[in-house]
Design an enzyme around this catalytic site. Structure first.
Site, PDB file in Angstrom:
ATOM      1  N   TYR A   1      -3.373  60.909  57.883  1.00  0.00           N
ATOM      2  CA  TYR A   1      -3.921  61.491  56.663  1.00  0.00           C
ATOM      3  C   TYR A   1      -3.189  61.004  55.418  1.00  0.00           C
ATOM      4  CZ  TYR A   1      -6.620  64.358  59.833  1.00  0.00           C
ATOM      5  OH  TYR A   1      -7.472  64.782  60.820  1.00  0.00           O
ATOM      6  N   GLY A   2      -2.822  59.742  55.431  1.00  0.00           N
ATOM      7  CA  GLY A   2      -2.196  59.133  54.269  1.00  0.00           C
ATOM      8  C   GLY A   2      -3.183  58.406  53.372  1.00  0.00           C
TER       9      GLY A   2
ATOM     10  N   HIS B   1     -12.308  52.076  33.185  1.00  0.00           N
ATOM     11  CA  HIS B   1     -12.302  53.536  33.205  1.00  0.00           C
ATOM     12  C   HIS B   1     -13.362  54.058  34.176  1.00  0.00           C
ATOM     13  CE1 HIS B   1     -13.245  57.526  31.028  1.00  0.00           C
ATOM     14  NE2 HIS B   1     -12.276  57.705  31.902  1.00  0.00           N
TER      15      HIS B   1
ATOM     16  N   ARG C   1     -13.683  63.856  55.731  1.00  0.00           N
ATOM     17  CA  ARG C   1     -13.454  62.491  56.238  1.00  0.00           C
ATOM     18  C   ARG C   1     -14.618  61.537  56.000  1.00  0.00           C
ATOM     19  NH1 ARG C   1     -13.548  61.207  62.447  1.00  0.00           N
ATOM     20  NH2 ARG C   1     -13.422  58.953  62.381  1.00  0.00           N
TER      21      ARG C   1
ATOM     22  N   ASP D   1      -4.138  54.263  54.995  1.00  0.00           N
ATOM     23  CA  ASP D   1      -2.992  54.221  55.903  1.00  0.00           C
ATOM     24  C   ASP D   1      -3.281  53.185  56.992  1.00  0.00           C
ATOM     25  OD1 ASP D   1      -4.658  55.505  57.820  1.00  0.00           O
ATOM     26  OD2 ASP D   1      -3.855  57.482  57.332  1.00  0.00           O
TER      27      ASP D   1
END
Length: 143
Positions: A132-133, A22, A110, A30
């Site tokens: 931006y994946g 947890h 970023r 990407d």
């Protein structure tokens, strides 16, 4: 072979998902993301995109219900003209697993994203070609 485990989940990824506790975070990168140089533990998922990998992971992985945003997407760099349609696909997947919908998602600058991903339990490197994946998910508990 196991019943109920999506084929895209490799034995190595299944082990990582099971080991996580947890509050641990898992980053999905990407094709452009510097996964190997940032990962404490690196899992390759070549030939697959982020939404597909995310969907398979969320079949097994509870998102943290005790934080406002268990899903973090990389924010578009100011001045970049890229239109990250991939993020709409990611939102759709998240909404199918989390009742909070898009409220479960935040955007991270970023370099802050890079810093957080370095601390993640593991990074899954995909071959997602859309910009931006990248994303980070925080593991919850099974009640």
């Amino acid at each position: 072979m196991l019943k109920g485990i999506p084929d895209i989940i490799s034995p190595e990824l299944l082990k990582i998902l099971h080991e996580m506790g947890h509050g641990d975070e898992l980053a999905l990168g990407d094709a452009n993301y510097p996964a190997a140089s940032n990962a404490q533990r690196l899992i390759r998922c070549d030939g697959h995109g982020v939404p597909e990998v995310l969907d398979s992971i969320l079949k097994l992985f509870p998102l943290d219900m005790y934080v406002d945003c268990p899903v973090s997407l990389m924010q578009v760099v100011p001045g970049d003209t890229a239109v990250p349609g991939i993020q709409d696909e990611i939102k759709s997947v998240v909404c199918s697993y989390d009742e909070r919908g898009e409220k479960a998602i935040e955007y991270v600058e970023r370099f802050q994203f890079y810093e957080r991903s370095r601390k993640a339990y593991a990074i899954v490197a995909t071959t997602e070609r859309n910009l931006y994946g990248c994303m980070i998910i925080k593991k919850g508990v099974i009640k």
